[in-house]
Design a protein around this motif. Structure first.
Motif, PDB file in Angstrom:
ATOM      1  N   LEU A 181      69.002  37.443  10.680  1.00 45.39           N
ATOM      2  CA  LEU A 181      70.129  38.215  11.216  1.00 45.39           C
ATOM      3  C   LEU A 181      69.649  39.288  12.190  1.00 45.39           C
ATOM      4  N   LYS A 182      68.549  39.933  11.863  1.00 40.57           N
ATOM      5  CA  LYS A 182      68.000  40.951  12.767  1.00 40.57           C
ATOM      6  C   LYS A 182      67.569  40.320  14.084  1.00 40.57           C
ATOM      7  N   ARG A 184      68.577  37.409  15.371  1.00 35.67           N
ATOM      8  CA  ARG A 184      69.750  36.892  16.084  1.00 35.67           C
ATOM      9  C   ARG A 184      70.456  38.002  16.849  1.00 35.67           C
ATOM     10  N   ASP A 185      70.689  39.119  16.196  1.00 30.65           N
ATOM     11  CA  ASP A 185      71.421  40.213  16.837  1.00 30.65           C
ATOM     12  C   ASP A 185      70.600  40.880  17.932  1.00 30.65           C
ATOM     13  N   SER A 189      72.181  39.984  21.964  1.00 28.86           N
ATOM     14  CA  SER A 189      72.964  41.221  22.076  1.00 28.86           C
ATOM     15  C   SER A 189      73.757  41.237  23.384  1.00 28.86           C
ATOM     16  N   LYS A 193      75.805  37.408  23.538  1.00 31.12           N
ATOM     17  CA  LYS A 193      76.529  36.972  22.333  1.00 31.12           C
ATOM     18  C   LYS A 193      77.665  36.033  22.704  1.00 31.12           C
ATOM     19  N   ASP A 204      73.679  29.895  12.884  1.00 33.25           N
ATOM     20  CA  ASP A 204      74.264  30.450  11.662  1.00 33.25           C
ATOM     21  C   ASP A 204      74.457  29.368  10.606  1.00 33.25           C
TER      22      ASP A 204
END
Length: 230
Positions: A181-182, A184-185, A189, A193, A204
């Motif tokens: 998750l870290k 991916r974000d 960003s 996105k 996901d």
């Protein structure tokens, strides 16, 4: 067909750039083909490296099919639980220190002779870098370099990642669950996105439907007679 020096059998070929969840459909069909061709009641499945991720995706997506058709599952140097270094890279966790610089110099010297081919220069670097590290000279200015990296990495790392391995769902399947998750974000960003919304959906799906359920899936299959070796 031989697919390893010590293992022989049927080899499942796939496009390694794709999501393991997409490849799981083909693997399911391939297992059916092998059974029909050999007349075997069940098959032994070996997943090597990224193949372990493909196997894991198949087990999660077609659990009942696996229960019925698999005798054994072997994970051979598998990356299905992720690779720490890859997750850290995609999350932008870049740390500069003198030991890292020395290891990188060793990599340049050892990389097939393609980067530094002159033997005299290689010998000089091979002797000089460890010496400079020993006398603490490599550490000089490291804080300044780290400061620069920290300033540019938010924009630079995602661009580099998406221009190469970060553009393939298969490599994201090798990010450890605790870092996904870290990472991916960080990479997706801002406007990325929206631009990569379709790809993020695929990533996901592997994270939630395969990685986070892997232990539960393997236990269920093990309780129902499928033997596992890792």
């Amino acid at each position: 067909k031989n697919y390893d020096a010590n293992l022989s059998g049927y080899r499942f070929g796939y496009d390694w750039r794709l999501s393991p969840l997409d490849l799981a459909d083909d693997l399911k069909n391939y297992i059916d083909i092998v059974k029909a061709k050999t007349g075997a009641a069940k098959v032994a499945l070996v997943g090597r490296c990224l193949g372990g991720n493909v196997v894991s995706a198949y087990l999660a997506k077609y659990t009942e099919h696996a229960k019925k058709n698999l005798d054994t599952v072997s994970m051979y140097v598998s990356s299905s639980k992720g690779i720490n270094m890859l997750g850290a890279l995609f999350a932008g966790e870049i740390v500069l220190n003198e030991n890292n610089i020395e290891r990188f110099a060793d990599f340049l010297l050892d990389y097939k002779g393609e980067i530094i081919s002159d033997p005299e220069i290689k010998s000089l670097i091979d002797a000089l870098v460890p010496f400079l590290n020993e006398i603490k000279a490599l550490g000089l200015g490291m804080d300044a370099l780290q400061f620069i990296v920290d300033k540019v990495k938010d924009e630079l790392v995602p661009r580099i990642a998406l221009a190469c391995y970060g553009g393939y769902p298969s490599y994201w399947a090798m990010v450890t669950p605790d870092m996904y998750l870290k990472a991916r974000d960080f990479v997706f960003s801002g406007e990325r996105k929206t631009e990569y919304a379709g790809m993020i959906t695929k990533l996901d799906a592997y994270y939630y439907d395969v990685q986070l359920t892997m232990d539960e899936t393997m236990k269920y299959l093990s309780d129902n007679g499928v033997k596992f070796g890792i």
